[in-house]
Design a protein around this motif. Structure first.
Motif, PDB file in Angstrom:
ATOM      1  N   THR A   1       1.286   9.301 -33.099  1.00 43.31           N
ATOM      2  CA  THR A   1       1.619  10.575 -33.729  1.00 43.31           C
ATOM      3  C   THR A   1       2.686  10.336 -34.786  1.00 43.31           C
ATOM      4  O   THR A   1       3.702   9.685 -34.518  1.00 43.31           O
ATOM      5  CB  THR A   1       2.145  11.582 -32.688  1.00 43.31           C
ATOM      6  OG1 THR A   1       1.137  11.807 -31.704  1.00 43.31           O
ATOM      7  CG2 THR A   1       2.504  12.906 -33.341  1.00 43.31           C
ATOM      8  N   VAL A   2       2.474  10.863 -35.980  1.00 42.50           N
ATOM      9  CA  VAL A   2       3.449  10.707 -37.051  1.00 42.50           C
ATOM     10  C   VAL A   2       4.641  11.607 -36.765  1.00 42.50           C
ATOM     11  O   VAL A   2       4.494  12.811 -36.537  1.00 42.50           O
ATOM     12  CB  VAL A   2       2.833  11.059 -38.416  1.00 42.50           C
ATOM     13  CG1 VAL A   2       3.894  10.935 -39.517  1.00 42.50           C
ATOM     14  CG2 VAL A   2       1.642  10.167 -38.708  1.00 42.50           C
ATOM     15  N   ARG A   3       5.832  11.004 -36.775  1.00 45.64           N
ATOM     16  CA  ARG A   3       7.061  11.744 -36.511  1.00 45.64           C
ATOM     17  C   ARG A   3       8.175  11.183 -37.381  1.00 45.64           C
ATOM     18  O   ARG A   3       8.364   9.968 -37.446  1.00 45.64           O
ATOM     19  CB  ARG A   3       7.433  11.639 -35.028  1.00 45.64           C
ATOM     20  CG  ARG A   3       8.669  12.441 -34.632  1.00 45.64           C
ATOM     21  CD  ARG A   3       8.901  12.405 -33.132  1.00 45.64           C
ATOM     22  NE  ARG A   3       7.828  13.076 -32.403  1.00 45.64           N
ATOM     23  CZ  ARG A   3       6.927  12.457 -31.653  1.00 45.64           C
ATOM     24  NH1 ARG A   3       6.959  11.130 -31.508  1.00 45.64           N
ATOM     25  NH2 ARG A   3       5.980  13.146 -31.028  1.00 45.64           N
ATOM     26  N   LEU A   4       8.900  12.045 -38.055  1.00 42.63           N
ATOM     27  CA  LEU A   4      10.029  11.641 -38.892  1.00 42.63           C
ATOM     28  C   LEU A   4      11.340  12.219 -38.402  1.00 42.63           C
ATOM     29  O   LEU A   4      12.409  11.819 -38.866  1.00 42.63           O
ATOM     30  CB  LEU A   4       9.798  12.063 -40.347  1.00 42.63           C
ATOM     31  CG  LEU A   4       8.561  11.479 -41.038  1.00 42.63           C
ATOM     32  CD1 LEU A   4       8.452  12.012 -42.464  1.00 42.63           C
ATOM     33  CD2 LEU A   4       8.595   9.960 -41.037  1.00 42.63           C
ATOM     34  N   LEU A   5      11.258  13.182 -37.491  1.00 35.80           N
ATOM     35  CA  LEU A   5      12.450  13.833 -36.937  1.00 35.80           C
ATOM     36  C   LEU A   5      12.227  14.021 -35.448  1.00 35.80           C
ATOM     37  O   LEU A   5      11.294  14.709 -35.041  1.00 35.80           O
ATOM     38  CB  LEU A   5      12.670  15.184 -37.624  1.00 35.80           C
ATOM     39  CG  LEU A   5      14.033  15.854 -37.517  1.00 35.80           C
ATOM     40  CD1 LEU A   5      15.114  15.003 -38.174  1.00 35.80           C
ATOM     41  CD2 LEU A   5      13.997  17.242 -38.152  1.00 35.80           C
ATOM     42  N   THR A   6      13.055  13.384 -34.640  1.00 38.04           N
ATOM     43  CA  THR A   6      12.862  13.458 -33.196  1.00 38.04           C
ATOM     44  C   THR A   6      13.243  14.833 -32.669  1.00 38.04           C
ATOM     45  O   THR A   6      13.857  15.646 -33.374  1.00 38.04           O
ATOM     46  CB  THR A   6      13.702  12.392 -32.483  1.00 38.04           C
ATOM     47  OG1 THR A   6      15.091  12.746 -32.588  1.00 38.04           O
ATOM     48  CG2 THR A   6      13.476  11.011 -33.068  1.00 38.04           C
ATOM     49  N   ALA A   7      12.909  15.064 -31.403  1.00 43.22           N
ATOM     50  CA  ALA A   7      13.256  16.345 -30.777  1.00 43.22           C
ATOM     51  C   ALA A   7      14.761  16.549 -30.726  1.00 43.22           C
ATOM     52  O   ALA A   7      15.238  17.686 -30.609  1.00 43.22           O
ATOM     53  CB  ALA A   7      12.662  16.419 -29.375  1.00 43.22           C
ATOM     54  N   ASP A   8      15.537  15.455 -30.806  1.00 43.89           N
ATOM     55  CA  ASP A   8      16.998  15.541 -30.813  1.00 43.89           C
ATOM     56  C   ASP A   8      17.573  15.634 -32.223  1.00 43.89           C
ATOM     57  O   ASP A   8      18.788  15.537 -32.411  1.00 43.89           O
ATOM     58  CB  ASP A   8      17.592  14.316 -30.105  1.00 43.89           C
ATOM     59  CG  ASP A   8      17.202  14.261 -28.634  1.00 43.89           C
ATOM     60  OD1 ASP A   8      17.088  15.337 -28.016  1.00 43.89           O
ATOM     61  OD2 ASP A   8      16.986  13.151 -28.112  1.00 43.89           O
ATOM     62  N   GLY A   9      16.713  15.787 -33.217  1.00 48.99           N
ATOM     63  CA  GLY A   9      17.188  15.941 -34.583  1.00 48.99           C
ATOM     64  C   GLY A   9      17.561  14.649 -35.277  1.00 48.99           C
ATOM     65  O   GLY A   9      18.266  14.675 -36.293  1.00 48.99           O
ATOM     66  N   GLU A  10      17.071  13.526 -34.784  1.00 48.34           N
ATOM     67  CA  GLU A  10      17.394  12.239 -35.399  1.00 48.34           C
ATOM     68  C   GLU A  10      16.296  11.846 -36.379  1.00 48.34           C
ATOM     69  O   GLU A  10      15.110  11.872 -36.050  1.00 48.34           O
ATOM     70  CB  GLU A  10      17.548  11.154 -34.328  1.00 48.34           C
ATOM     71  CG  GLU A  10      17.870   9.780 -34.893  1.00 48.34           C
ATOM     72  CD  GLU A  10      17.967   8.720 -33.811  1.00 48.34           C
ATOM     73  OE1 GLU A  10      18.135   7.539 -34.154  1.00 48.34           O
ATOM     74  OE2 GLU A  10      17.862   9.087 -32.613  1.00 48.34           O
ATOM     75  N   ARG A  11      16.685  11.470 -37.584  1.00 48.96           N
ATOM     76  CA  ARG A  11      15.725  11.048 -38.600  1.00 48.96           C
ATOM     77  C   ARG A  11      15.240   9.633 -38.284  1.00 48.96           C
ATOM     78  O   ARG A  11      16.036   8.730 -38.025  1.00 48.96           O
ATOM     79  CB  ARG A  11      16.397  11.083 -39.978  1.00 48.96           C
ATOM     80  CG  ARG A  11      15.489  10.803 -41.159  1.00 48.96           C
ATOM     81  CD  ARG A  11      14.609  11.988 -41.477  1.00 48.96           C
ATOM     82  NE  ARG A  11      13.750  11.698 -42.627  1.00 48.96           N
ATOM     83  CZ  ARG A  11      14.061  12.002 -43.881  1.00 48.96           C
ATOM     84  NH1 ARG A  11      15.215  12.623 -44.144  1.00 48.96           N
ATOM     85  NH2 ARG A  11      13.236  11.725 -44.863  1.00 48.96           N
ATOM     86  N   VAL A  12      13.927   9.431 -38.287  1.00 49.19           N
ATOM     87  CA  VAL A  12      13.333   8.134 -38.009  1.00 49.19           C
ATOM     88  C   VAL A  12      12.349   7.803 -39.124  1.00 49.19           C
ATOM     89  O   VAL A  12      11.854   8.690 -39.827  1.00 49.19           O
ATOM     90  CB  VAL A  12      12.615   8.106 -36.631  1.00 49.19           C
ATOM     91  CG1 VAL A  12      13.627   8.258 -35.509  1.00 49.19           C
ATOM     92  CG2 VAL A  12      11.551   9.195 -36.545  1.00 49.19           C
TER      93      VAL A  12
ATOM     94  N   ASN B   1       5.794  20.082 -34.572  1.00 52.51           N
ATOM     95  CA  ASN B   1       7.106  20.724 -34.500  1.00 52.51           C
ATOM     96  C   ASN B   1       8.140  19.981 -35.333  1.00 52.51           C
ATOM     97  O   ASN B   1       9.328  20.278 -35.254  1.00 52.51           O
ATOM     98  CB  ASN B   1       7.565  20.813 -33.042  1.00 52.51           C
ATOM     99  CG  ASN B   1       6.829  21.913 -32.294  1.00 52.51           C
ATOM    100  OD1 ASN B   1       5.828  22.424 -32.769  1.00 52.51           O
ATOM    101  ND2 ASN B   1       7.323  22.279 -31.125  1.00 52.51           N
ATOM    102  N   ASP B   2       7.692  19.015 -36.117  1.00 52.10           N
ATOM    103  CA  ASP B   2       8.532  18.231 -37.013  1.00 52.10           C
ATOM    104  C   ASP B   2       8.174  18.628 -38.436  1.00 52.10           C
ATOM    105  O   ASP B   2       7.141  18.222 -38.977  1.00 52.10           O
ATOM    106  CB  ASP B   2       8.279  16.736 -36.772  1.00 52.10           C
ATOM    107  CG  ASP B   2       9.031  15.829 -37.727  1.00 52.10           C
ATOM    108  OD1 ASP B   2       9.695  16.331 -38.653  1.00 52.10           O
ATOM    109  OD2 ASP B   2       8.934  14.594 -37.550  1.00 52.10           O
ATOM    110  N   VAL B   3       9.014  19.450 -39.064  1.00 49.68           N
ATOM    111  CA  VAL B   3       8.691  19.978 -40.383  1.00 49.68           C
ATOM    112  C   VAL B   3       8.617  18.873 -41.427  1.00 49.68           C
ATOM    113  O   VAL B   3       7.808  18.938 -42.367  1.00 49.68           O
ATOM    114  CB  VAL B   3       9.710  21.071 -40.792  1.00 49.68           C
ATOM    115  CG1 VAL B   3      11.095  20.489 -41.027  1.00 49.68           C
ATOM    116  CG2 VAL B   3       9.228  21.855 -42.006  1.00 49.68           C
ATOM    117  N   LEU B   4       9.411  17.816 -41.277  1.00 46.21           N
ATOM    118  CA  LEU B   4       9.383  16.735 -42.254  1.00 46.21           C
ATOM    119  C   LEU B   4       8.098  15.922 -42.150  1.00 46.21           C
ATOM    120  O   LEU B   4       7.511  15.527 -43.169  1.00 46.21           O
ATOM    121  CB  LEU B   4      10.596  15.820 -42.067  1.00 46.21           C
ATOM    122  CG  LEU B   4      11.958  16.455 -42.311  1.00 46.21           C
ATOM    123  CD1 LEU B   4      13.066  15.413 -42.168  1.00 46.21           C
ATOM    124  CD2 LEU B   4      12.023  17.093 -43.687  1.00 46.21           C
ATOM    125  N   ALA B   5       7.657  15.656 -40.940  1.00 42.32           N
ATOM    126  CA  ALA B   5       6.409  14.918 -40.764  1.00 42.32           C
ATOM    127  C   ALA B   5       5.221  15.722 -41.284  1.00 42.32           C
ATOM    128  O   ALA B   5       4.326  15.171 -41.937  1.00 42.32           O
ATOM    129  CB  ALA B   5       6.220  14.555 -39.293  1.00 42.32           C
TER     130      ALA B   5
END
Length: 362
Positions: free
Chosen positions: A8-19, A222-226
């Motif tokens: 799954t593409v994710r750029l912002l974790t559930a804890d608000g950390e940018r990855v 739920n990751d607006v950046l991704a």
């Protein structure tokens, strides 16, 4: 719940950390991040007002987007001038991002017109309540754009339930065969009314793309950046003539399917609590605070602006006059239709009979 073994593409974790992600990046400075946050907060507050107005008898129905703000805002902010959007019926955040006046949506759910705004004014098509039908409409529109050399792309929104419709599968096939510049954006909110996603499909939705010969990608909805990054890439691919993409945004419908639904009859509070901890707005707010991109004054101002917008909508809805009853016969067809005119004349005579009865002495 959807399957978890697929990447799954994710750029912002559930804890608000940018990855980071090897395939997708997004340019998002502090100003852009604050704009995305503002969009989501406004959409949530406007949506909540829709629920309240319906509960008070001011609207006929309201399908809430609660929980799906990141999927809608992130994807909508990837749309450029010259692109065209085909929504379903709960894509209120997309409508706001495209500049559609909120009252255009509210008047539709109040039932004072046939659900019409001019699609060309905001490159935003009419809401589609027939499940999945808009996927074929979008594909045909994209094929026409390509034939005319228009240069833009189309994005079409639908839910996981729509993927069980024949229209969706036909649209994928047409789009792939003709390399139509269309992005299929599925908001997999886990429930098609009371049917869970595992009753819709045995395989992840984005894997449907494999069988039709187009790329599919799953993104953290739920990751607006991704959502922004994946949709930007898919739309740019379409604009360059490389064909369609299927995006599956895994998110969750926190509210009822519509205000006529009771989700407590088919899902658990534990499931809702699990997804509540993944709240898209809280996630971005945590990131903004962690990176010192926004302070308490900014968040308070955004909340105040959203509240004012909601109150303006409330006042406008409650002050809206009922349309003349005969307007129900207008705009049924593009041109005059003899059967509609016959029905209009009959109804006029029917109404006048009441006036005549009132004038007749007892």
């Amino acid at each position: 719940m959807g399957t978890t073994e697929e990447p799954t593409v994710r750029l912002l974790t559930a804890d608000g950390e940018r990855v980071g992600h090897p395939g997708y990046q997004v340019t998002a400075d502090a100003e852009r991040l604050r704009g995305l946050y503002r969009d989501m907060v406004l959409a949530r507050r406007v949506d909540a007002e829709g629920v309240r107005l319906q509960r008070q008898g001011e609207l006929a129905l309201w399908p809430s987007l609660l929980g799906q703000e990141a999927a809608q805002v992130g994807s909508a902010r990837a749309v450029r001038d010259g692109d065209h959007v085909f929504p379903s019926y709960r894509d209120h955040a997309v409508a706001l991002c495209r500049g559609l006046p909120p009252m255009d949506v509210f008047t539709m759910y109040r039932g004072v017109h046939h659900g019409g705004w001019h699609p060309a004014r905001h490159d935003f098509h009419l809401y589609t309540l027939v499940i999945g039908a808009q996927t074929l409409h979008a594909t045909g529109y994209a094929m026409g754009m390509a034939a005319e050399g228009a240069g833009g792309a189309v994005i079409v929104y639908f839910g996981d339930g729509a993927t069980s419709q024949g229209d969706f599968n036909e649209a994928l096939n047409f789009a792939a065969v003709y390399q139509a510049p269309v992005v299929f954006f599925c908001q997999n909110n886990q429930w098609a009314i009371s049917a869970p996603v595992h009753r819709q499909t045995r395989a992840p939705i984005h894997r449907r793309a494999d069988g039709f010969g187009l790329p599919g990608v799953r993104v953290d909805g739920n990751d607006v950046l991704a959502c922004l990054a994946v949709t930007e890439a898919a739309l740019e691919r379409a604009r360059r003539g490389h064909g369609p993409t299927l995006i599956e945004a895994e998110t969750y419908r926190m509210g009822a399917h519509t205000t006529s639904d009771d989700p407590s009859r088919y899902r658990t509070s534990a499931e809702e609590d699990q997804w509540r901890r993944r709240d898209p707005i809280a996630r971005l707010r945590t990131h903004l605070e962690r990176e010192a991109h926004a302070d308490a004054g900014f968040f308070a101002a955004v909340d105040a602006d959203a509240e004012r917008a909601a109150l303006d909508i409330r006042a406008a809805v409650r002050g809206m006059p009922d349309p003349p009853v005969e307007h129900m016969f207008s705009h049924v067809y593009a041109d005059a239709h003899p059967l509609v005119e016959e029905e209009r004349a009959w109804f006029a005579d029917y109404q006048s009979s009441f006036a005549a009865a009132e004038r007749t002495p007892a």
